[in-house]
Design an enzyme around this catalytic site. Sequence first.
Site, PDB file in Angstrom:
ATOM      1  N   ILE A 182     -33.437   9.382  30.905  1.00 23.12           N
ATOM      2  CA  ILE A 182     -33.796  10.791  30.725  1.00 23.12           C
ATOM      3  C   ILE A 182     -34.238  11.371  32.062  1.00 23.12           C
ATOM      4  CG2 ILE A 182     -35.295  12.395  29.479  1.00 23.12           C
ATOM      5  CD1 ILE A 182     -35.772   9.912  27.517  1.00 23.12           C
ATOM      6  N   CYS A 183     -33.655  12.496  32.448  1.00 20.64           N
ATOM      7  CA  CYS A 183     -34.077  13.202  33.653  1.00 20.64           C
ATOM      8  C   CYS A 183     -35.080  14.267  33.228  1.00 20.64           C
ATOM      9  CB  CYS A 183     -32.865  13.831  34.339  1.00 20.64           C
ATOM     10  SG  CYS A 183     -33.298  14.647  35.885  1.00 20.64           S
TER      11      CYS A 183
END
Length: 191
Positions: free
Chosen positions: A85-86
């Site tokens: 996840i960014c």
Amino acid sequence: MQRASRLKRELQMLSTEPPPGITCWQTEERVDDLQAQIVGGTGTPYEGGLFSLEIKVPERYPFEPPKMRFLTPVYHPNIDNSGRICHDALKLPPKGAWRPSLNISTVLTSIQLLMAEPNPDDPLMADISSEFKYNKQLFKEKARKWTQEHAVQKNTGVVETNKENTPDQKASCRKREAQQEAEEPAKKTCV
């Protein structure tokens, strides 16, 4: 020691007052290995989906952010094929926004918000990001399809019992009725 007591408090809070659409629990007896589930938001392409995450809590928590990744495949510009996840809240400053005052509950809530409102300007998946920017309808269709394929729970057992009688069931029912009719006259003659 600080990590263990803080995690214990956070898990207690998550079990008694969970954020809407989020559950989180400890796996086995390891305090640093957690699982979470996020319900896809209403009105988003993820609606109706149940998305699982794994959470690894580092030794230096809360001074380092937890490591989170999706176990359920998600079609999203800020989530890659490995589930990474960014998100700023999962990174240390200067590039990230993690602070010891944040907790697992707030990070899970912000990930739930990220699912509803992607950030195409900081993508992990450039092709999905450009699709989101320039062909939002196609992005929504693909995201819904992935949600249906990977995140919607299929209750096949329940569905089958609620179905109308199939031709096979109707035929076996007629056979039973014919047998009962054949047996009844025989009983009457024996009496």
